[in-house]
Structures are given as C-alpha cells and as structure tokens.
Design a protein around this motif. Structure first.
Motif, PDB file in Angstrom:
ATOM      1  N   LEU A 422       0.806  -1.230   0.000  1.00 27.15           N
ATOM      2  CA  LEU A 422       0.000   0.000   0.000  1.00 27.15           C
ATOM      3  C   LEU A 422       0.837   1.277   0.000  1.00 27.15           C
ATOM      4  N   PHE A 423       1.947   1.257   0.716  1.00 30.57           N
ATOM      5  CA  PHE A 423       2.770   2.468   0.788  1.00 30.57           C
ATOM      6  C   PHE A 423       3.110   2.984  -0.606  1.00 30.57           C
ATOM      7  N   TRP A 424       3.599   2.050  -1.461  1.00 27.21           N
ATOM      8  CA  TRP A 424       4.014   2.497  -2.796  1.00 27.21           C
ATOM      9  C   TRP A 424       2.825   2.786  -3.684  1.00 27.21           C
ATOM     10  N   TRP A 426       0.104   4.284  -2.626  1.00 30.11           N
ATOM     11  CA  TRP A 426      -0.274   5.660  -2.261  1.00 30.11           C
ATOM     12  C   TRP A 426       0.764   6.658  -2.773  1.00 30.11           C
ATOM     13  N   HIS A 427       1.989   6.288  -2.623  1.00 26.52           N
ATOM     14  CA  HIS A 427       3.083   7.148  -3.088  1.00 26.52           C
ATOM     15  C   HIS A 427       2.892   7.455  -4.575  1.00 26.52           C
ATOM     16  N   ILE A 430      -0.232   9.810  -5.246  1.00 24.00           N
ATOM     17  CA  ILE A 430       0.033  11.212  -4.913  1.00 24.00           C
ATOM     18  C   ILE A 430       0.980  11.829  -5.945  1.00 24.00           C
ATOM     19  N   GLY A 431       2.013  11.074  -6.316  1.00 27.32           N
ATOM     20  CA  GLY A 431       2.958  11.573  -7.325  1.00 27.32           C
ATOM     21  C   GLY A 431       2.279  11.834  -8.657  1.00 27.32           C
ATOM     22  N   GLU A 480      -6.834  17.177  -1.807  1.00 27.18           N
ATOM     23  CA  GLU A 480      -6.296  16.709  -3.085  1.00 27.18           C
ATOM     24  C   GLU A 480      -7.159  15.543  -3.574  1.00 27.18           C
ATOM     25  N   ALA A 483      -5.696  12.783  -6.053  1.00 28.40           N
ATOM     26  CA  ALA A 483      -4.736  11.870  -5.416  1.00 28.40           C
ATOM     27  C   ALA A 483      -5.468  10.897  -4.500  1.00 28.40           C
ATOM     28  N   MET A 484      -6.396  11.444  -3.745  1.00 27.88           N
ATOM     29  CA  MET A 484      -7.103  10.637  -2.757  1.00 27.88           C
ATOM     30  C   MET A 484      -7.969   9.566  -3.426  1.00 27.88           C
ATOM     31  N   ALA A 487      -5.754   6.846  -4.603  1.00 25.12           N
ATOM     32  CA  ALA A 487      -5.182   6.096  -3.472  1.00 25.12           C
ATOM     33  C   ALA A 487      -6.251   5.349  -2.671  1.00 25.12           C
ATOM     34  N   SER A 488      -7.523   5.622  -2.969  1.00 23.47           N
ATOM     35  CA  SER A 488      -8.586   5.099  -2.096  1.00 23.47           C
ATOM     36  C   SER A 488      -8.754   3.592  -2.232  1.00 23.47           C
ATOM     37  N   PRO A 489      -9.346   2.966  -1.207  1.00 22.18           N
ATOM     38  CA  PRO A 489      -9.521   1.507  -1.252  1.00 22.18           C
ATOM     39  C   PRO A 489     -10.269   1.051  -2.507  1.00 22.18           C
ATOM     40  N   GLN A 492      -8.374   0.132  -5.605  1.00 21.88           N
ATOM     41  CA  GLN A 492      -7.397  -0.972  -5.551  1.00 21.88           C
ATOM     42  C   GLN A 492      -7.995  -2.271  -6.087  1.00 21.88           C
TER      43      GLN A 492
ATOM     44  N   ALA B 129       5.293  -2.965   3.162  1.00 19.50           N
ATOM     45  CA  ALA B 129       6.020  -2.080   2.245  1.00 19.50           C
ATOM     46  C   ALA B 129       7.405  -1.735   2.767  1.00 19.50           C
ATOM     47  N   LEU B 160       5.295   9.936   1.815  1.00 21.64           N
ATOM     48  CA  LEU B 160       4.360   9.653   0.724  1.00 21.64           C
ATOM     49  C   LEU B 160       4.501  10.641  -0.420  1.00 21.64           C
ATOM     50  N   GLN B 162       6.823  12.979  -3.150  1.00 25.23           N
ATOM     51  CA  GLN B 162       8.091  12.922  -3.860  1.00 25.23           C
ATOM     52  C   GLN B 162       9.080  13.960  -3.347  1.00 25.23           C
ATOM     53  N   LEU B 174      -6.788   8.776   4.395  1.00 24.10           N
ATOM     54  CA  LEU B 174      -6.501   7.359   4.118  1.00 24.10           C
ATOM     55  C   LEU B 174      -6.880   6.522   5.335  1.00 24.10           C
ATOM     56  N   LEU B 177     -10.789   6.268   5.271  1.00 25.64           N
ATOM     57  CA  LEU B 177     -11.404   5.356   4.292  1.00 25.64           C
ATOM     58  C   LEU B 177     -10.962   3.904   4.486  1.00 25.64           C
ATOM     59  N   TYR B 178      -9.658   3.719   4.714  1.00 26.32           N
ATOM     60  CA  TYR B 178      -9.180   2.342   4.901  1.00 26.32           C
ATOM     61  C   TYR B 178      -9.620   1.802   6.259  1.00 26.32           C
ATOM     62  N   MET B 185      -6.747  -5.670   4.003  1.00 27.65           N
ATOM     63  CA  MET B 185      -6.205  -4.429   3.465  1.00 27.65           C
ATOM     64  C   MET B 185      -6.317  -3.301   4.493  1.00 27.65           C
ATOM     65  N   THR B 192       0.759   0.516   7.844  1.00 31.97           N
ATOM     66  CA  THR B 192       1.574   1.343   6.960  1.00 31.97           C
ATOM     67  C   THR B 192       1.557   2.796   7.426  1.00 31.97           C
TER      68      THR B 192
END
Lengths: 494, 378
Positions: A422-424, A426-427, A430-431, A480, A483-484, A487-489, A492, B129, B160, B162, B174, B177-178, B185, B192
């Motif tokens: 999940l970390f990547w 979300w990363h 956002i990017g 944002e 992005a959100m 990134a949201s569930p 996925q 991660a 999170l 760059q 996050l 929602l999560y 998950m 995370t």
C-alpha cells in the motif's frame, strides 16, 4: 447547465451529494463538452451512473487494464441492453485485428530493438532489451485498444514465466515475447506450448538445452519436463508420476540452443546424437523407438489433450477473470470448452465470459496487482507518457516488474500476496496527481474533471460506480481529491 | 481469499527479525582481514603485504587473527557476538567480479536474488512495504524478486510525497477510508500509516545514535546508522542490503583496503553499540564474491582468487571461528594458487536463514544447491 457555473461544479456537486450524480447523463456531459469547445479526441466521457458496479463496468474492468474516461460510453453504445452491449464488447476484444489501434501500435514500434532478428539481439547491452521490453509492455497495456489481447499477453507471460536475469534470457526473452507469447495469444494452446518448448529463452531458463543423453549412463535434465507438466500443462495434481517426468524429459532430449560464441547464435537445433531414441511411455501412451525429433510433437500433443490440462488452464483463467476462488461449476464449464475445442483460446475465453459467475457473480472483488494498479491509473487519467523509467522503478518497489519473477510459476494472480504494497500504491497516486512522477509524465486534472463532471464523475470512472457520500467527503477534506481517489480503497480493486 | 485472511501483518512491526547483508564488492582479501597466525608459507607468499605477526589482533586461542585496523571487530568477537568464517566461497571458477557476484547474489544459476526469494517464500506473515530495503542507488541483485522492496538513498525518502511536502491531510483521510475496510487491506493500511508516522518522527527528531555510538560520515557508516534507526522505529524491517565497495586491490593493496577495513570494523562496532538489546533480533552478514590470490603480485597487490572470508554478527551468536582454512602449503592451493573454498556460502547462510524464519522454504531459496546437497544432510 451553464458554462459560468462550471467552476463551481464540483463543489456544488459535492454539497448536493448523491442526488446530483443522477444529473450526469450522456447528454449533460456532451453539452458540457460542446459548450467548452472540447474536442472529442478520446470519445465521449460518460461516468458509470449506478451506485453498484453494473455489468458494463464489470466487463470493462475484467477485460482491460481499467477504464479510460470514454470506455463506459463506448461499450454502452454497442447494444440496446447492457447484456447486448457487453456481448458486443467481448466480441470486439476477441478480434483484436478488427480494432483500429494505429496510435498504440505506432508507439510500440518505437522500441526498435525488440523487432531485431534473434541473432542480433545479442548485440545489445544486457539491460537494454529488458528496459525496452518492459517499456513496450507498459505502453501497450496503457495505450492499446486491444486490451484483452494485452491482458492475455500478460497472463501467458506469467504462465510461461521466464526471468530475464537468468543467463542468456536477458537477450532471448524479447524474442520469446514476440514469437511465442504475442504470436499465439489468442491461438491454439498446443501451438503455444510447442512454440514455448522450442523458444531459445525457455530452453535457457529451464535448462532444456542441457537435456541430453549421449551415453547410456546419462540422465536427462528433468527441469523443463517437470515444469512443463506441473506448471504449463497438467498442473501439480494433474495425475502424472515421477516416471512420467523422466519419460517426458527423454522425449525432449537433444534440443539445444547455439551459444552466443558461434554463428547463428541463439538458434534452436536438434542434435540426434544427444536424443534418447528408445521407446517411451508417457501418461500411458506409447511412443515408439526411433521417433527422433518427432517425439517432441508427440509428447506435447499427449500433454495438451490431457483432461487435467483443460482443468488446470480453466482454473487459471477463472482465477484471472472471475474470482480468486472461482466456483467449481465455472471451471468445469470452461474446461469442457477447452477439451471440445482442443484449446482454441478465442472460444475458451468466450466461455469464461459467458459463465453465470462472470455475468452475475460478485463484482469488484479482485485486488489489482501492482502492474494493473499503475496501468489503470495511467489509463483513467489519460496520462501523457514520454518516459517510463520512473514507472518501472515503482513496479520494482512494488515487487511486480514484468519478466523479473524469480521462479518458474510466474507472479501470483490472487490478491493476498499483493496487499502489503500500500505504501508504494499511495506514493504513486500522490505523485501522479501532483504531476511529480517525472517531467515527462503529465496529467491534466482540470480537463479530466471538466469532462467527467468534477471529482464525483471522475471517481465514478475510476470505481465503475458512483462514489459514496463518505468517499466524496473524504476526497474533498483531503484537499487533493484526485490523489485521494486514486489512493482510495475502491480503486485498488477491479 | 484476502477478505477472510487475518493476522498476516503484525500490528506493531516490532516482532520482526532483521537480516542485514553487507556485500564487500570487488573481492576482499581474506588473508589480510583474517591473517593466519604462525603460518610461514603466508609470509613467504606475501613478502610485503603479509600482516606482521606482532601486529595481528588475536582472536582468543584460535590460530587466526584480525588486521590491526579492525579493533572494533576484535572486541565484538571477544564479546561473543562476531563469528568468523575463514574460507567461504561459491562454486565460481571464473574469478570474474560480475559473474561471481551474480552467482553469490542469485544463489547459483537461479534467476533473482536469494534475499528476494527469502522474502517471498519465508514462513510467517506477508511482508509489508517497509520490510525489505536496499540502501543505495540501485536494487542489488541479492534482493531482486522480493515481493516489495525499496531502494533508498536515505530514510527521508520514506514519505508519501516525492518532494517532501506534507501529506498529513491525505494520511488522515486514508486512515478514514481504509479504517472502514474490514479486510486484511484495512489492517495493512493501519500498519503502513503507523510506520510512516514513526519514520516522520525519526527524521524530525535529531535522533542521535544510542549508547554513545558515533558513526563515521561516509555513506556506508550512515547507511548502518539509518538501518539502526529503522530497526528502533519498529517498522517491520526484515531484510536490508548494503554495499561497501572498493576491495579490488590489484595495486597498492594496503593503502586501498586499510581505510575500508576501518570503516567496516568501526561501522559494525557502532551499529552493535547503537542497537543495544535490540540486537537480539538482528543478524548482520558480511560477504564478498571471492577472496584473493595467496601470492602477492609485483605491484603490491593481489589478484582474483577463490576462498574468502565471511562474518556474521548477532547477539551472543559469535565468538567463534566457523569452518577452517588449511595452512597455506602449496599442495592445498587451488587453480593458480588460491585459498580453497572450504565452506559453501549457502551452507554458512543456512542456519542464519533458519533463525530468521526460512523454515521449510530453504529449498526454494537455494533450489539447485539444496537439491544437490539434500542427500548429504541428515
């Protein structure tokens, strides 16, 4: 709807919550676009209008790497009812040659080294071909309109997994992709297995090139024979014995690849002196002595026609397209078609998509693998991509770089092993939304929102259904929303 | 399937054991790092480069010692934390750096790295991660194929965004929602987000090393320092790969590798001190692709050889020399005059990987080697 209000659109939309979503119809969308003078360069944007994932959204998410903003409209207009439209969409995707795809094909032709003749591939630096192949795979998945074809290329690349880091595979995998996987993607299974068996990359990867019997005391190298049975055809519990593995290896002995130090490097050859030419018995079938190189053809036919092969492939396809744990009925139905058509993949896939479970079963329950998450984000946002390097870095971080799986069974196709990243994810979201992944990767948020009708419409594109009130509130509070939403569930899953 | 699975991720990441793999790239000279004591052939073969007997740091009553620059590692040995493997190597015959490094990192002619396969196939909870990282610029081969691995220059990259801008509002949403997600998950998301918070605090606070550890300013020492920070932050770190480059000493070996030996010795010693009792869940393995030729060459250097040294650091797991290196009589040397490989590096790694939870998956981590050696094991 007036142009002057458009700036407020998303906020107003948000305040009025879910009722506002019903205002969004094809008509209002088109009006907005006409009023703004937006060119319909991508086709019309019509966000899915229902609160649950409907059949059209379901079919798009399963037959493609994820919807673009115009896909829903494209499919909907193919038929009067959803069922009709989806059937027409399936037929369209099963006939890739009928789809005008010049834009993507031109983009993929840029990767010139992938089209070089086999022997010339050795002239490239080791990493070059992998970069080119990964980039071409990524761009094809993002841009091609032949989405089901690209998805199946992906499926076969895992089924016949070759890790390029093993020796000469770094040069030869590109030819395997072209001559084995892509050539036979929608073809006949026996043809595909036969091409793979004589693919120089596969002969390197699973040591088939070293499978020789020159003296009575030589034991054949079983590596490929075992994986051929266990992974490529019958499956682990497919009813073969250790004796069968050895007999298959004997049938395949003598096939080898010319080394890179010789003329015609990479060419596959049969050396009769290294072939075990005695009689064999494979899965109860006799193969008489003196068959020579014909043994390969005979043995592959026996394996491909075995009912366990139909069962194994049917199960893998149902896992791919239906659910992590598909019903026994679906697998049985698909396996029957596999047997009846001798593994004609166009027909087998058509059967997958006509199972009751595909059409009416649970939707949105397959976790996207990292490659799918990244590609679906790029498709939904119509990202303009002129460099793939950083995208590949993300795939490496997420443990899902194409052609780099370290064992012959290929990347897992179920969700559990992938949930840790999940970390990547979300990363990346956002990017992407902030346009910070790479200067050569751009998305145009304002335009996406205009087309779709704000974040509500756009997240409907992403999710295949209207966002819930809670989701919308959360997107807005984050400051944002794009992005959100990515990134949201909900995004996925597919 | 995911929807039913439970308990795959630990809530705190605190239970994780961490394996740190340090690769000395270039082929480090085992006969200088771990010189033999009282071996006349050593001095005959190395008239200028041999470590003089009075300078050798003794290792208890063993007939091996350490180079005088490695005081820190001598202490680690005497405190019972450092193990020394004097003649380890692979089946490499090429003496080529790239081939030998690949071989050792892949674990044979397999594709992908053994540490990557360890992360994919080891028993227990799914990796998160932040489970596997390489401190450096590129993904090392040894870690390739891990289910999720990060290559980072610095732990500050664990944000999170760059460019380091705040993502706190997004993190809040996050969590929101999560938090509604009752599947695995949701659990992973919670872990995370906690890990991100811990790392933010790390980079915010000055975060001095503990117990008076003082790391050097070079990138290797800083990588060790950051590894210790991540272990302290309990983010679930299980595998770390880092490199100490520059051991290819064909020319003027002494001036080339003495600073590296200092760096290695001081680095490990500070790392051990910094972690304190947390070391009980950590193992550091130090390896190199091959050792060097016994005889020195005409430019005060040594050429590529076979058997080299390996070190392992773990709390209370050391204080011994594991395996043996025969006296350097010419009869026992291999090829053009190299230390023979007395112990395969995979045999050396096996108990360490078992301790870290490889369990039944060892055969998948080193498939071809395990197959070959299964008959010799009980």
């Amino acid at each position: 709807m007036e142009v002057g209000r458009l700036g407020d659109y998303s906020r107003r939309f948000f305040l009025r919550g879910t009722t506002a979503a019903s205002l969004l119809s094809a008509t209002s969308c088109r009006k907005i676009q006409n009023l703004l003078g937006l060119k319909e360069e991508h086709g019309l944007c019509l966000p899915p209008p229902n609160e649950e994932i409907d059949l059209i959204s379901h079919a798009i998410s399963r037959l493609s790497f994820g919807p673009t903003p115009s896909d829903y409209h494209h499919v909907k207009k193919l038929g009067v009812t959803h069922r009709e439209a989806v059937n027409a969409y399936i037929e369209e995707q099963l006939n890739p040659q009928g789809i005008d795809d010049h834009h993507a094909q031109r983009a993929m032709r840029r990767f010139e080294s992938l089209h070089a003749p086999l022997g010339e591939m050795y002239e490239y630096k080791e990493k070059h071909l992998l970069e080119q192949l990964t980039s071409a795979t990524l761009m094809g998945a993002v841009q091609s309109k032949r989405q089901l074809y690209e998805l199946m290329v992906h499926f076969w690349s895992d089924h016949f997994n070759i890790d390029v880091s093993k020796k000469d595979c770094k040069w030869l995998k590109a030819a395997d992709d072209r001559e084995v996987i892509r050539k036979h993607t929608f073809g006949n299974f026996l043809d595909l297995v036969s091409a793979s068996a004589l693919s120089p990359a596969m002969l390197w990867y699973l040591d088939g090139r070293q499978n020789r019997k020159r003296q009575p005391a030589d034991y054949p190298n079983e590596n490929y024979a075992r994986e051929l049975l266990e992974l490529h055809t019958l499956g682990l519990n497919g009813g073969y014995t250790q004796k069968d593995v050895m007999e298959v290896a004997r049938c395949l002995s003598g096939w080898t690849v010319r080394s890179k130090k010789r003329f015609f490097k990479g060419r596959v050859e049969f050396d009769p002196a290294s072939h075990d030419d005695g009689a064999k018995v494979v899965l109860g079938h006799q193969i008489s002595a003196g068959g020579g190189q014909k043994d390969l053809k005979d043995v592959l036919k026996i394996l491909c026609e075995h009912p366990s092969t139909a069962q194994h492939l049917a199960e893998k396809l149902c896992v791919r397209f239906i659910a992590d744990q598909p019903s026994a009925q679906s697998i049985k139905d698909v396996a029957e078609t596999f047997l009846a058509t001798s593994g004609d993949f166009t027909k087998v896939l058509r059967r997958v998509f006509s199972t009751e479970e595909f059409l009416t079963g649970p939707r949105g329950g397959k976790l996207k693998k990292p490659f799918e998450l990244i590609v679906s984000s790029l498709r939904a946002t119509r990202a303009e991509i002129s460099s793939t390097a950083n995208l590949i870095d993300y795939l490496v971080s997420l443990g899902h770089a194409p052609f780099q799986y370290p064992s012959p069974d290929g990347y897992p196709d179920v969700g559990a092993p992938w949930v840790g990243g999940l970390f990547w994810r979300w990363h990346f979201a956002i990017g992407l939304a902030r346009n910070q992944i790479h200067p050569k990767i751009r998305i145009r948020e304002a335009k996406l929102f205009q087309e779709a009708g704000g974040i509500a419409g756009f997240s409907a594109v992403l999710f295949g259904r209207k966002p819930t009130q809670e989701e919308l509130m959360s997107f807005h509070r984050s400051g944002e929303p794009l992005a959100m939403a990515i990134a949201s569930p909900a995004f996925q899953w597919r | 399937m995911i929807r039913e699975a439970t308990g795959i991720v630990s809530s705190e990441g605190g239970g994780a054991k961490t394996l740190v793999v340090i690769f000395l790239r270039g082929g480090a000279d085992g006969l200088t790092m771990v010189p033999p004591i009282g071996d006349r052939d050593y001095y005959a073969a190395r008239p200028t480069l041999a470590v003089k007997e009075p300078d050798i740091l003794a290792l208890g009553d063993t007939h091996y010692g350490l180079h005088p620059s490695m005081v820190g590692m001598q202490r680690l040995f005497h405190e019972g934390d450092l193990s020394i493997y004097p003649a380890v190597g692979s089946d490499d015959q090429t003496r080529s750096h790239f081939y030998a490094q690949d071989l050792m990192e892949h674990g044979g002619s397999e594709a992908g790295g053994w540490l990557g396969r360890f992360m994919r196939f080891r028993e227990g909870e799914s990796p998160g991660a932040l489970s596997a990282i390489a401190l450096g610029k590129v993904m090392p081969e040894v870690l390739r194929g891990a289910p999720a691995a990060a290559v980072i220059d610095s732990i500050n990259r664990f944000s999170l965004s760059q460019r380091g801008e705040s993502t706190s509002k997004i993190e809040t949403e996050l969590a929101e929602l999560y938090g509604r997600d009752r599947t695995l998950m949701g659990e992973v998301a919670k872990d995370t987000l906690q890990a991100i918070k811990r790392i933010q605090e790390l980079s915010k606070n000055d975060n001095q090393p503990n117990h008076g550890a003082q790391y050097g300013a070079d990138s290797f020492s800083q990588s060790l320092r950051q590894t210790a920070q991540l272990i302290r932050a309990q983010v679930g770190l299980e595998a770390v790969s880092l490199d100490l480059n520059g051991w290819d000493s064909h020319f003027a070996q002494d001036t080339l590798i003495t600073p590296l030996m200092v760096r290695l010795s001081e680095g490990l010693s500070n790392f051990r001190r910094d972690l304190g009792h947390l070391m009980e869940k950590v193992t550091v393995v130090v390896m190199t692709e091959f050792g060097r030729r016994v005889a020195e060459n005409s430019s005060f250097g040594t050429d590529h050889g076979r058997g080299g040294v390996m070190f392992a650091l773990s709390e209370g797991g050391g204080g011994r020399v594991i395996g043996d290196r025969p006296e350097l009589e010419s009869g026992i040397l291999v090829g053009p005059g190299d230390v023979p490989v007395q112990m395969d590096y995979r045999a050396a790694l096996k108990p360490i990987l078992s301790h870290h939870g490889a369990g039944e998956s060892f055969a998948k981590i080193f498939p071809s080697w395990s197959l070959k050696h299964s008959s010799q094991e009980s």
